[in-house]
Design a protein around this motif. Structure first.
Motif, PDB file in Angstrom:
ATOM      1  N   UNK A   1       0.841  -1.206   0.000  1.00 40.46           N
ATOM      2  CA  UNK A   1       0.000   0.000   0.000  1.00 40.46           C
ATOM      3  C   UNK A   1       0.872   1.251   0.000  1.00 40.46           C
ATOM      4  N   UNK A   2       0.499   2.237  -0.812  1.00 37.34           N
ATOM      5  CA  UNK A   2       1.211   3.503  -0.820  1.00 37.34           C
ATOM      6  C   UNK A   2       0.862   4.299   0.433  1.00 37.34           C
TER       7      UNK A   2
ATOM      8  N   UNK B   1       5.777   5.646  -1.416  1.00 40.89           N
ATOM      9  CA  UNK B   1       5.725   4.348  -0.752  1.00 40.89           C
ATOM     10  C   UNK B   1       5.871   4.499   0.758  1.00 40.89           C
ATOM     11  N   UNK B   2       5.356   3.514   1.486  1.00 39.93           N
ATOM     12  CA  UNK B   2       5.541   3.517   2.943  1.00 39.93           C
ATOM     13  C   UNK B   2       7.024   3.453   3.273  1.00 39.93           C
TER      14      UNK B   2
ATOM     15  N   UNK C   1      -6.983  12.320  -3.222  1.00 36.13           N
ATOM     16  CA  UNK C   1      -5.821  12.001  -2.401  1.00 36.13           C
ATOM     17  C   UNK C   1      -6.216  10.924  -1.402  1.00 36.13           C
ATOM     18  N   UNK C   2      -5.380   9.901  -1.303  1.00 38.73           N
ATOM     19  CA  UNK C   2      -5.493   8.934  -0.217  1.00 38.73           C
ATOM     20  C   UNK C   2      -4.176   8.932   0.555  1.00 38.73           C
ATOM     21  N   UNK C   3      -4.275   8.983   1.877  1.00 39.70           N
ATOM     22  CA  UNK C   3      -3.107   8.960   2.760  1.00 39.70           C
ATOM     23  C   UNK C   3      -3.285   7.796   3.725  1.00 39.70           C
TER      24      UNK C   3
ATOM     25  N   UNK D   1      -6.545   6.076   3.479  1.00 40.62           N
ATOM     26  CA  UNK D   1      -7.765   6.800   3.839  1.00 40.62           C
ATOM     27  C   UNK D   1      -7.913   8.041   2.960  1.00 40.62           C
ATOM     28  N   UNK D   2      -9.154   8.397   2.586  1.00 40.97           N
ATOM     29  CA  UNK D   2      -9.354   9.673   1.895  1.00 40.97           C
ATOM     30  C   UNK D   2      -9.100  10.826   2.866  1.00 40.97           C
TER      31      UNK D   2
END
Length: 299
Positions: A1-2, A27-28, A60-62, A65-66
Protein backbone atom coordinates in the motif's frame (compact mmCIF):
# COMPACT_ATOMS: atom_id res chain seq x y z
CA UNK A 1 0.00 0.00 0.00
CA UNK A 2 1.21 3.50 -0.82
CA UNK A 3 1.57 5.95 2.05
CA UNK A 4 0.32 8.67 -0.33
CA UNK A 5 -1.68 8.17 -3.53
CA UNK A 6 -2.47 11.33 -5.52
CA UNK A 7 -4.39 11.37 -8.81
CA UNK A 8 -5.09 14.43 -10.96
CA UNK A 9 -4.88 16.85 -8.04
CA UNK A 10 -5.79 20.40 -9.09
CA UNK A 11 -6.22 23.73 -7.28
CA UNK A 12 -7.17 27.03 -8.91
CA UNK A 13 -7.33 30.58 -7.59
CA UNK A 14 -9.21 32.53 -10.24
CA UNK A 15 -7.15 32.32 -13.42
CA UNK A 16 -4.10 30.96 -11.56
CA UNK A 17 -3.68 27.19 -11.60
CA UNK A 18 -1.60 26.64 -8.46
CA UNK A 19 -1.54 22.84 -8.78
CA UNK A 20 -2.19 21.39 -12.21
CA UNK A 21 -3.41 17.76 -12.42
CA UNK A 22 -0.61 16.32 -10.27
CA UNK A 23 -0.38 12.56 -9.78
CA UNK A 24 2.20 10.75 -7.66
CA UNK A 25 2.69 7.84 -5.28
CA UNK A 26 4.88 7.77 -2.17
CA UNK A 27 5.73 4.35 -0.75
CA UNK A 28 5.54 3.52 2.94
CA UNK A 29 8.85 4.30 4.63
CA UNK A 30 10.04 6.52 1.80
CA UNK A 31 11.71 9.93 2.28
CA UNK A 32 10.50 12.24 -0.50
CA UNK A 33 11.49 15.84 -1.20
CA UNK A 34 9.49 18.38 -3.19
CA UNK A 35 11.65 21.06 -4.81
CA UNK A 36 10.61 24.12 -6.75
CA UNK A 37 11.02 27.89 -7.01
CA UNK A 38 8.76 30.28 -5.13
CA UNK A 39 5.22 30.01 -6.43
CA UNK A 40 5.73 26.56 -7.92
CA UNK A 41 2.75 25.13 -5.98
CA UNK A 42 4.67 23.07 -3.40
CA UNK A 43 2.90 24.34 -0.30
CA UNK A 44 -0.54 24.19 -1.92
CA UNK A 45 0.12 20.59 -2.99
CA UNK A 46 1.16 19.58 0.51
CA UNK A 47 -1.80 21.34 2.12
CA UNK A 48 -4.20 19.37 -0.07
CA UNK A 49 -2.41 16.10 0.66
CA UNK A 50 -2.55 16.91 4.38
CA UNK A 51 -6.28 17.59 4.18
CA UNK A 52 -5.91 21.27 5.03
CA UNK A 53 -7.11 22.59 1.68
CA UNK A 54 -9.94 21.34 -0.53
CA UNK A 55 -8.92 20.29 -4.07
CA UNK A 56 -10.87 21.58 -7.05
CA UNK A 57 -10.30 18.26 -8.84
CA UNK A 58 -8.55 14.95 -8.32
CA UNK A 59 -8.20 12.79 -5.26
CA UNK A 60 -5.82 12.00 -2.40
CA UNK A 61 -5.49 8.93 -0.22
CA UNK A 62 -3.11 8.96 2.76
CA UNK A 63 -2.35 5.71 4.62
CA UNK A 64 -5.26 4.13 2.75
CA UNK A 65 -7.77 6.80 3.84
CA UNK A 66 -9.35 9.67 1.90
CA UNK A 67 -8.20 13.04 3.26
CA UNK A 68 -11.17 15.20 2.19
CA UNK A 69 -13.60 15.93 3.72
CA UNK A 70 -11.33 16.26 6.77
CA UNK A 71 -10.76 12.77 8.05
CA UNK A 72 -10.42 12.56 11.86
CA UNK A 73 -9.04 9.00 11.62
CA UNK A 74 -5.92 10.37 9.94
CA UNK A 75 -5.12 13.17 12.38
CA UNK A 76 -3.38 10.98 15.01
CA UNK A 77 -1.41 9.18 12.29
CA UNK A 78 0.21 12.16 10.59
CA UNK A 79 2.41 15.01 11.75
CA UNK A 80 2.46 18.40 10.04
CA UNK A 81 4.96 21.22 10.36
CA UNK A 82 3.69 24.21 8.43
CA UNK A 83 5.75 26.91 6.74
CA UNK A 84 4.41 29.43 9.27
CA UNK A 85 3.43 28.03 12.67
CA UNK A 86 1.42 29.66 15.45
CA UNK A 87 1.79 28.86 19.14
CA UNK A 88 -0.35 29.48 22.18
CA UNK A 89 0.42 32.91 23.59
CA UNK A 90 2.46 33.38 26.76
CA UNK A 91 3.30 29.70 27.16
CA UNK A 92 6.83 28.42 27.62
CA UNK A 93 8.41 25.95 25.19
CA UNK A 94 7.80 23.13 27.72
CA UNK A 95 4.14 24.16 28.15
CA UNK A 96 3.69 24.39 24.38
CA UNK A 97 4.91 20.90 23.61
CA UNK A 98 3.13 19.38 26.59
CA UNK A 99 -0.09 20.97 25.33
CA UNK A 100 0.41 19.51 21.86
CA UNK A 101 1.27 16.14 23.38
CA UNK A 102 -1.88 16.13 25.53
CA UNK A 103 -4.04 16.47 22.40
CA UNK A 104 -2.78 13.02 21.36
CA UNK A 105 -2.73 11.44 24.81
CA UNK A 106 1.07 11.58 24.99
CA UNK A 107 2.69 11.90 28.42
CA UNK A 108 4.76 14.81 29.67
CA UNK A 109 7.96 12.79 29.90
CA UNK A 110 7.79 11.99 26.19
CA UNK A 111 7.02 15.61 25.38
CA UNK A 112 10.00 16.84 27.40
CA UNK A 113 12.17 14.29 25.64
CA UNK A 114 11.37 15.89 22.31
CA UNK A 115 12.67 19.23 23.56
CA UNK A 116 15.94 17.45 24.27
CA UNK A 117 16.00 15.82 20.82
CA UNK A 118 15.67 19.16 19.00
CA UNK A 119 18.19 20.92 21.25
CA UNK A 120 15.75 23.07 23.24
CA UNK A 121 16.09 21.57 26.73
CA UNK A 122 17.87 24.71 27.93
CA UNK A 123 15.01 26.84 26.57
CA UNK A 124 12.21 24.80 28.14
CA UNK A 125 11.28 27.62 30.49
CA UNK A 126 11.41 30.37 27.86
CA UNK A 127 8.27 31.79 26.31
CA UNK A 128 7.91 31.27 22.57
CA UNK A 129 8.01 35.00 21.89
CA UNK A 130 11.50 35.04 23.45
CA UNK A 131 12.85 32.27 21.18
CA UNK A 132 14.87 33.05 18.08
CA UNK A 133 13.42 32.21 14.68
CA UNK A 134 15.49 29.03 14.47
CA UNK A 135 14.54 27.94 17.98
CA UNK A 136 10.84 28.50 17.24
CA UNK A 137 11.27 26.44 14.06
CA UNK A 138 12.77 23.55 16.02
CA UNK A 139 9.93 23.74 18.54
CA UNK A 140 7.42 23.60 15.68
CA UNK A 141 9.09 20.44 14.36
CA UNK A 142 9.08 18.85 17.81
CA UNK A 143 5.35 19.56 18.13
CA UNK A 144 4.74 17.88 14.77
CA UNK A 145 6.63 14.76 15.87
CA UNK A 146 5.66 14.48 19.54
CA UNK A 147 2.93 11.86 18.94
CA UNK A 148 5.22 9.60 16.85
CA UNK A 149 3.22 9.85 13.60
CA UNK A 150 3.43 7.27 10.81
CA UNK A 151 3.70 9.99 8.15
CA UNK A 152 5.38 13.38 8.59
CA UNK A 153 4.99 16.49 6.42
CA UNK A 154 7.62 19.20 6.79
CA UNK A 155 7.38 22.47 4.86
CA UNK A 156 10.87 24.02 4.62
CA UNK A 157 11.83 22.74 8.09
CA UNK A 158 15.39 24.11 8.10
CA UNK A 159 14.70 27.52 6.54
CA UNK A 160 15.56 29.50 9.69
CA UNK A 161 18.28 27.24 11.08
CA UNK A 162 22.02 27.81 11.24
CA UNK A 163 24.30 25.20 9.58
CA UNK A 164 24.92 23.27 12.81
CA UNK A 165 21.20 23.10 13.66
CA UNK A 166 20.43 22.05 10.08
CA UNK A 167 22.87 19.14 10.29
CA UNK A 168 21.50 18.05 13.67
CA UNK A 169 17.97 18.14 12.27
CA UNK A 170 19.08 16.06 9.27
CA UNK A 171 20.28 13.39 11.71
CA UNK A 172 16.94 13.50 13.54
CA UNK A 173 14.89 13.23 10.33
CA UNK A 174 17.06 10.39 9.06
CA UNK A 175 16.56 8.49 12.31
CA UNK A 176 12.79 8.98 12.08
CA UNK A 177 12.77 7.68 8.52
CA UNK A 178 15.08 4.78 9.42
CA UNK A 179 12.53 3.68 12.02
CA UNK A 180 10.01 3.11 9.22
CA UNK A 181 8.23 6.45 9.16
CA UNK A 182 7.38 8.11 5.84
CA UNK A 183 8.66 11.68 5.49
CA UNK A 184 7.71 14.31 2.90
CA UNK A 185 9.39 17.71 2.92
CA UNK A 186 9.67 20.80 0.78
CA UNK A 187 13.02 22.54 0.74
CA UNK A 188 15.07 25.10 -1.18
CA UNK A 189 18.32 23.43 -0.13
CA UNK A 190 19.61 21.09 -2.83
CA UNK A 191 22.22 19.54 -0.52
CA UNK A 192 19.47 18.75 1.97
CA UNK A 193 17.43 16.92 -0.66
CA UNK A 194 20.48 14.99 -1.92
CA UNK A 195 21.46 13.86 1.58
CA UNK A 196 18.02 12.98 2.94
CA UNK A 197 15.68 11.98 0.13
CA UNK A 198 15.10 8.62 -1.52
CA UNK A 199 13.28 10.42 -4.34
CA UNK A 200 12.83 14.04 -5.32
CA UNK A 201 9.96 15.72 -7.17
CA UNK A 202 10.93 18.90 -9.04
CA UNK A 203 7.87 21.10 -9.35
CA UNK A 204 7.17 24.31 -11.29
CA UNK A 205 4.06 26.14 -12.50
CA UNK A 206 1.88 23.68 -10.61
CA UNK A 207 3.25 20.56 -12.34
CA UNK A 208 5.75 17.89 -11.34
CA UNK A 209 8.47 18.00 -13.99
CA UNK A 210 10.58 15.07 -12.77
CA UNK A 211 10.21 12.56 -9.93
CA UNK A 212 13.12 10.19 -9.34
CA UNK A 213 16.12 9.49 -7.14
CA UNK A 214 18.67 12.34 -6.90
CA UNK A 215 21.30 10.17 -8.60
CA UNK A 216 19.00 9.28 -11.50
CA UNK A 217 18.03 12.92 -11.99
CA UNK A 218 21.69 13.94 -12.15
CA UNK A 219 22.54 11.12 -14.56
CA UNK A 220 19.66 12.14 -16.80
CA UNK A 221 21.00 15.69 -17.00
CA UNK A 222 24.22 14.50 -18.71
CA UNK A 223 26.09 17.50 -17.30
CA UNK A 224 29.80 17.96 -18.02
CA UNK A 225 32.42 17.47 -15.32
CA UNK A 226 34.37 20.43 -13.96
CA UNK A 227 37.97 19.69 -13.01
CA UNK A 228 39.89 22.31 -11.06
CA UNK A 229 43.70 22.32 -10.97
CA UNK A 230 45.73 24.21 -8.39
CA UNK A 231 47.01 27.75 -9.09
CA UNK A 232 50.19 27.71 -11.15
CA UNK A 233 49.86 24.09 -12.26
CA UNK A 234 48.61 24.98 -15.74
CA UNK A 235 47.69 28.05 -17.71
CA UNK A 236 44.26 28.25 -19.27
CA UNK A 237 45.90 27.88 -22.68
CA UNK A 238 47.73 24.70 -21.64
CA UNK A 239 44.55 23.29 -20.10
CA UNK A 240 42.58 24.05 -23.25
CA UNK A 241 45.02 22.01 -25.32
CA UNK A 242 44.29 18.78 -23.39
CA UNK A 243 42.17 16.40 -25.51
CA UNK A 244 38.59 16.25 -24.23
CA UNK A 245 38.59 19.72 -22.62
CA UNK A 246 35.79 21.82 -24.11
CA UNK A 247 36.12 24.97 -22.00
CA UNK A 248 38.52 26.52 -19.50
CA UNK A 249 38.19 29.27 -16.93
CA UNK A 250 41.00 30.78 -14.84
CA UNK A 251 40.48 32.43 -11.44
CA UNK A 252 42.41 33.00 -8.21
CA UNK A 253 41.84 29.38 -7.15
CA UNK A 254 43.36 27.86 -10.29
CA UNK A 255 42.01 26.75 -13.66
CA UNK A 256 38.70 24.97 -14.26
CA UNK A 257 38.57 22.46 -17.12
CA UNK A 258 35.12 21.53 -18.46
CA UNK A 259 34.86 18.11 -20.09
CA UNK A 260 32.53 15.24 -20.92
CA UNK A 261 35.43 12.79 -20.77
CA UNK A 262 36.82 13.27 -17.24
CA UNK A 263 38.73 9.97 -17.22
CA UNK A 264 40.81 10.99 -20.25
CA UNK A 265 41.47 14.47 -18.85
CA UNK A 266 42.50 13.10 -15.45
CA UNK A 267 44.82 10.69 -17.25
CA UNK A 268 46.42 13.55 -19.14
CA UNK A 269 46.85 15.55 -15.92
CA UNK A 270 48.45 12.53 -14.25
CA UNK A 271 50.85 12.08 -17.16
CA UNK A 272 51.92 15.69 -16.76
CA UNK A 273 52.25 15.37 -12.98
CA UNK A 274 49.48 17.94 -12.40
CA UNK A 275 47.24 15.98 -9.99
CA UNK A 276 48.22 17.77 -6.78
CA UNK A 277 45.23 19.73 -5.51
CA UNK A 278 42.91 18.54 -8.30
CA UNK A 279 39.18 18.47 -7.52
CA UNK A 280 36.44 17.01 -9.73
CA UNK A 281 32.80 18.11 -9.68
CA UNK A 282 30.18 16.33 -11.73
CA UNK A 283 26.55 17.39 -12.19
CA UNK A 284 24.53 18.15 -9.07
CA UNK A 285 20.88 18.28 -8.10
CA UNK A 286 21.16 22.07 -8.31
CA UNK A 287 22.14 21.72 -11.98
CA UNK A 288 19.04 19.56 -12.51
CA UNK A 289 16.85 22.10 -10.71
CA UNK A 290 18.13 25.03 -12.77
CA UNK A 291 17.90 23.07 -16.00
CA UNK A 292 14.23 22.27 -15.35
CA UNK A 293 13.03 25.53 -13.78
CA UNK A 294 15.33 28.17 -15.31
CA UNK A 295 17.47 30.85 -13.71
CA UNK A 296 15.14 33.84 -13.67
CA UNK A 297 14.25 35.48 -10.37
CA UNK A 298 10.89 34.53 -8.84
CA UNK A 299 8.80 36.73 -6.58
Amino acid sequence: MSAIHVTGLTKRYGDLVAVDAVSLDVAEGEFVGVLGPNGAGKTTLLEMVEGLRRPDAGGVEVLGEPVWPRNPRLQPRIGVQLQASSFFERLTAREQIRTFASLYGVGQTTADGWLERVGLADKAGSRVEDLSGGQAQRLSIACALVHDPELVFLDEPTAALDPQARRNLWDLLSSINDSGRTVVLTTHYMDEAEVLCDRVAVMDHGRILQFDTPAALVRGLDAPARIRVAPGALTAEQAGAIPGVTETRADVDGVVLVTRDPAAVIGALAAGDHLDGVTVQTGTLEDVFLSLTGREYRA
